[in-house]
Design an enzyme around this catalytic site. Structure first.
Site, short mmCIF file in Angstrom:
data_model
loop_
_atom_site.label_atom_id
_atom_site.label_comp_id
_atom_site.label_asym_id
_atom_site.label_seq_id
_atom_site.Cartn_x
_atom_site.Cartn_y
_atom_site.Cartn_z
CD GLU A 73 8.98 2.27 -2.38
OE1 GLU A 73 9.34 1.26 -1.61
OE2 GLU A 73 8.98 3.51 -1.69
CE LYS A 274 -5.97 -13.19 -6.85
NZ LYS A 274 -5.28 -12.91 -8.14
#
Length: 355
Positions: A73, A274
């Site tokens: 999604e 990250k």
């Protein structure tokens, strides 16, 4: 291998509108509370995780784009090396993003580059002809300010910045006092017998990001703060080895600046960019979707792909940036994405090939 603490909840709630200011951080504690127990992960742990991936099946070349697109999604895209290189848009990006949006896919853009704020990155997307809302953008400059907010960093303390304007703007939005940044780029130290460099003893955190104005003055000032100010934090936006300042070649990344301060202080930084996993948790909770319904798309194995894997998401490596096919397939590489392809525009060509 140097180790550093990685802040898991470095992805913080994105503001609802482009005009949001310090209110972006107001509900931080409530949203972060389930994740604060995970805030002190280390690169040692990350490297162990990478080592445990040795037995993973080698990455599959993406052959059926429709299948991957239909299985998720939300797509989280790295920016440098995926969407653009330097100031040049990578071929086929606008058409690819338009196609994904037309299929109802949610898009989020993530960058470890701290030189710009979210608002400034919004302008860069616009300059490149891409329609991206500020609430779809997350930069490590925001992560640094948001982390300080999450730990109730005292407002009467100051932050010394080794970095660029993006960090300053996000600190200002969060209501923190700061010094340093580009204005210290022209400062020099006159080394002579008996010279003692003074520093502000009210600095409670040193934030280090990519800095084109990096110099010895900043190294010494940051070092003095970390060494001599009790409890002073050493925060890194990221430790990326290289970055894409232009599309002509790779340039030394923020990790080189962080490494200099790490070397002089002999202390490990708290890393807020990250491969931390908070954004995965945030998106999953906010939209009520399984993490298996998210795909991380990036060009770096040790940040982007680990970021996705640590979050339990699907991962797609694109070869349009840092990582080459030779590096991916090297016996020495233990980080294997689910899929790899040359660039995100392959979503269009591979889709056509399977019709």
């Amino acid at each position: 291998m140097l180790t550093s603490r990685v802040i898991s909840p470095s992805f913080l709630p994105l503001p609802p509108t482009a005009s949001t200011s310090s209110s972006s951080f107001s509900s931080l504690r409530t949203i972060l509370s389930p994740f604060l127990a995970k805030t002190q992960l280390s690169y040692t742990r990350t490297s162990r995780m990478a080592s445990s991936l040795t037995a993973r099946t080698a990455a599959n070349k993406l052959e059926n784009a429709d299948e991957l697109i239909d299985s998720v999604e939300t797509f989280i895209f790295d920016c440098d090396g995926v969407i653009w290189k330097g100031d040049k848009l990578i071929e086929g990006v606008p058409e690819t993003l338009d196609m994904l949006r037309s299929k109802g896919k949610r898009l989020v853009f993530v960058t470890n580059n701290s030189t710009k704020s979210r608002k400034q990155y919004g302008k860069k997307f616009e300059t490149l002809g891409l329609s991206v809302n500020e609430e779809e953008i997350f930069a490590s400059s925001f992560a640094a300010a948001a982390y300080l907010q999450s730990i109730d960093f005292p407002k009467d303390k100051k932050v010394y910045v080794i970095g660029e304007d993006g960090i300053l703007k996000e600190l200002e939005l969060a209501g923190f006092q700061y010094l340093g940044g580009p204005t210290d780029g022209d400062k020099k130290i006159e080394l002579k017998p008996g010279f003692l460099m003074e520093h502000d003893h009210n600095v409670g955190a040193v934030v280090v990001g990519f800095d084109r104005y990096f110099n010895y003055y900043k190294i010494q000032y940051g070092t003095l703060c970390i060494r001599e100010n009790p409890g002073c934090l050493f925060i890194a936006t990221n430790r990326d080895a290289v970055t894409h300042l232009t599309d002509a070649q790779e340039w030394a990344g923020g990790g080189s600046m962080v490494g200099a301060i790490r070397g002089s202080t002999q202390k490990e930084p708290l890393v807020v960019g990250k491969p931390s996993t908070f954004m995965m948790d945030y998106l999953s909770n906010k939209f009520g979707i399984s993490k298996s319904q998210i795909c991380m798309v990036g060009d770096r194995l040790d940040t982007d792909i680990l970021f996705g894997q640590n979050g339990g998401c699907k991962t797609l490596l694109v070869l349009s940036g840092v990582t080459s096919l030779e590096t991916l397939q090297s016996p020495d590489n233990s980080i294997q994405p689910d899929f790899y392809t040359s660039k995100i525009a392959d979503f269009l060509s591979l889709k056509a090939a399977t019709v």
